[in-house]
Design a protein around this motif. Structure first.
Motif, PDB file in Angstrom:
ATOM      1  N   ALA A 130      -8.386   7.735  -1.061  1.00  0.00           N
ATOM      2  CA  ALA A 130      -9.314   7.498   0.053  1.00  0.00           C
ATOM      3  C   ALA A 130      -9.228   6.054   0.538  1.00  0.00           C
ATOM      4  CB  ALA A 130     -10.738   7.850  -0.376  1.00  0.00           C
ATOM      5  N   GLU A 131      -9.139   5.107  -0.371  1.00  0.00           N
ATOM      6  CA  GLU A 131      -9.037   3.696   0.005  1.00  0.00           C
ATOM      7  C   GLU A 131      -7.725   3.420   0.736  1.00  0.00           C
ATOM      8  OE1 GLU A 131     -10.125  -0.155   0.612  1.00  0.00           O
ATOM      9  OE2 GLU A 131     -11.398   1.441  -0.179  1.00  0.00           O
TER      10      GLU A 131
ATOM     11  N   LEU B 173       0.832  -1.213   0.000  1.00  0.00           N
ATOM     12  CA  LEU B 173       0.000   0.000   0.000  1.00  0.00           C
ATOM     13  C   LEU B 173       0.861   1.256   0.000  1.00  0.00           C
ATOM     14  CD1 LEU B 173      -2.827  -1.015   2.482  1.00  0.00           C
ATOM     15  CD2 LEU B 173      -3.111  -0.493   0.047  1.00  0.00           C
ATOM     16  N   LEU B 174       1.972   1.227   0.737  1.00  0.00           N
ATOM     17  CA  LEU B 174       2.882   2.372   0.715  1.00  0.00           C
ATOM     18  C   LEU B 174       3.437   2.601  -0.688  1.00  0.00           C
ATOM     19  CD1 LEU B 174       4.819   1.829   4.064  1.00  0.00           C
ATOM     20  CD2 LEU B 174       3.148   3.642   3.562  1.00  0.00           C
ATOM     21  N   GLN B 175       3.778   1.519  -1.384  1.00  0.00           N
ATOM     22  CA  GLN B 175       4.285   1.666  -2.748  1.00  0.00           C
ATOM     23  C   GLN B 175       3.200   2.205  -3.678  1.00  0.00           C
ATOM     24  OE1 GLN B 175       7.607   1.183  -4.147  1.00  0.00           O
ATOM     25  NE2 GLN B 175       6.398   2.532  -5.457  1.00  0.00           N
ATOM     26  N   ILE B 176       1.992   1.714  -3.527  1.00  0.00           N
ATOM     27  CA  ILE B 176       0.885   2.207  -4.348  1.00  0.00           C
ATOM     28  C   ILE B 176       0.683   3.696  -4.079  1.00  0.00           C
ATOM     29  CG2 ILE B 176      -1.603   2.050  -4.766  1.00  0.00           C
ATOM     30  CD1 ILE B 176      -1.252  -1.022  -3.960  1.00  0.00           C
ATOM     31  N   GLU B 177       0.723   4.098  -2.808  1.00  0.00           N
ATOM     32  CA  GLU B 177       0.560   5.512  -2.467  1.00  0.00           C
ATOM     33  C   GLU B 177       1.675   6.362  -3.062  1.00  0.00           C
ATOM     34  OE1 GLU B 177      -0.881   9.071  -0.434  1.00  0.00           O
ATOM     35  OE2 GLU B 177      -1.680   7.376  -1.562  1.00  0.00           O
TER      36      GLU B 177
ATOM     37  N   LEU C 121      -4.590   2.413   5.669  1.00  0.00           N
ATOM     38  CA  LEU C 121      -3.398   2.770   6.436  1.00  0.00           C
ATOM     39  C   LEU C 121      -3.729   3.650   7.639  1.00  0.00           C
ATOM     40  CD1 LEU C 121      -0.785   3.508   3.603  1.00  0.00           C
ATOM     41  CD2 LEU C 121      -0.980   1.454   5.022  1.00  0.00           C
ATOM     42  N   ALA C 122      -4.992   3.657   8.043  1.00  0.00           N
ATOM     43  CA  ALA C 122      -5.441   4.552   9.114  1.00  0.00           C
ATOM     44  C   ALA C 122      -4.657   4.373  10.412  1.00  0.00           C
ATOM     45  CB  ALA C 122      -6.929   4.363   9.362  1.00  0.00           C
TER      46      ALA C 122
ATOM     47  N   VAL D  29     -10.313   8.959 -10.171  1.00  0.00           N
ATOM     48  CA  VAL D  29      -9.833   7.607  -9.853  1.00  0.00           C
ATOM     49  C   VAL D  29      -8.708   7.689  -8.822  1.00  0.00           C
ATOM     50  CG1 VAL D  29      -8.607   5.592 -10.788  1.00  0.00           C
ATOM     51  CG2 VAL D  29     -10.533   6.571 -12.035  1.00  0.00           C
ATOM     52  N   MET D  30      -7.790   8.635  -9.002  1.00  0.00           N
ATOM     53  CA  MET D  30      -6.693   8.792  -8.051  1.00  0.00           C
ATOM     54  C   MET D  30      -7.216   9.231  -6.679  1.00  0.00           C
ATOM     55  SD  MET D  30      -3.878   7.788  -9.417  1.00  0.00           S
ATOM     56  CE  MET D  30      -4.922   6.548 -10.221  1.00  0.00           C
TER      57      MET D  30
END
Length: 166
Positions: A117-118, A83-87, A123-124, A111-112
């Motif tokens: 948001a997802e 998820l960090l890489q995607i962010e 990662l909350a 879309v971005m």
């Protein structure tokens, strides 16, 4: 202001992430429909990116034809480091793709934003730390480990833990 074409692997990562965060990945979804949707989304993202580069450079640059190659490591769900890489890739995409008229109301921008948001939801619980790259900016702890321009040869970077060191 930076504007340059993103590589295909980065677009594949964003498209795969967008697909797994929507109903497109449900088990009852038809595989051919998912691929058609992913191909169209990837082309849309790449076109938006190339439009921004064209605007910034003053030269028309056409995006290549896009055919989705899923990033299998994040299917059916991405872990925290992924998820960090995607962010990190999402942030780069926005940075290099937002320079032309129409970005603010574009489908790619929407879309971005949905992907942001997802990721934010998933990662909350992760700590926010001061960015080493951008003074005064808070970012997710570990974001700096992620490659700015992702490709499959880099893969996903995990922190070295004492138990895994040899």
């Amino acid at each position: 202001m930076r504007a340059f074409p993103l590589n295909r692997d980065s677009i594949d990562l964003l498209v795969t992430a967008a697909c797994i965060t929507t109903t497109a990945h449900r088990s009852d979804a038809v595989a051919a429909d998912i691929v058609i949707t992913a191909d169209a989304l990837g082309q849309l993202l790449w076109d938006e990116n190339h439009s921004s580069v064209s605007f910034a450079t003053g030269e028309h640059i056409t995006a290549p034809r896009y055919d989705w190659q899923p990033v299998a490591e994040i299917i059916p769900t991405a872990d925290g480091e992924q998820l960090l890489q995607i962010e990190r890739t999402r942030l780069l995409f926005e940075e290099v793709s937002c320079h032309h008229d129409g970005w603010d109301y574009s489908t790619a921008g929407a879309v971005m934003e949905a992907l942001r948001a997802e990721i934010s939801t998933r990662l909350a619980g992760r700590s926010l730390v001061s960015s080493s790259d951008n003074l005064g900016v808070l970012e997710y702890d570990g974001l700096s480990r992620a490659a700015e321009m992702w490709d499959r040869t880099i893969g996903f970077r995990y922190p070295l833990e004492a138990g895994t060191a040899a």
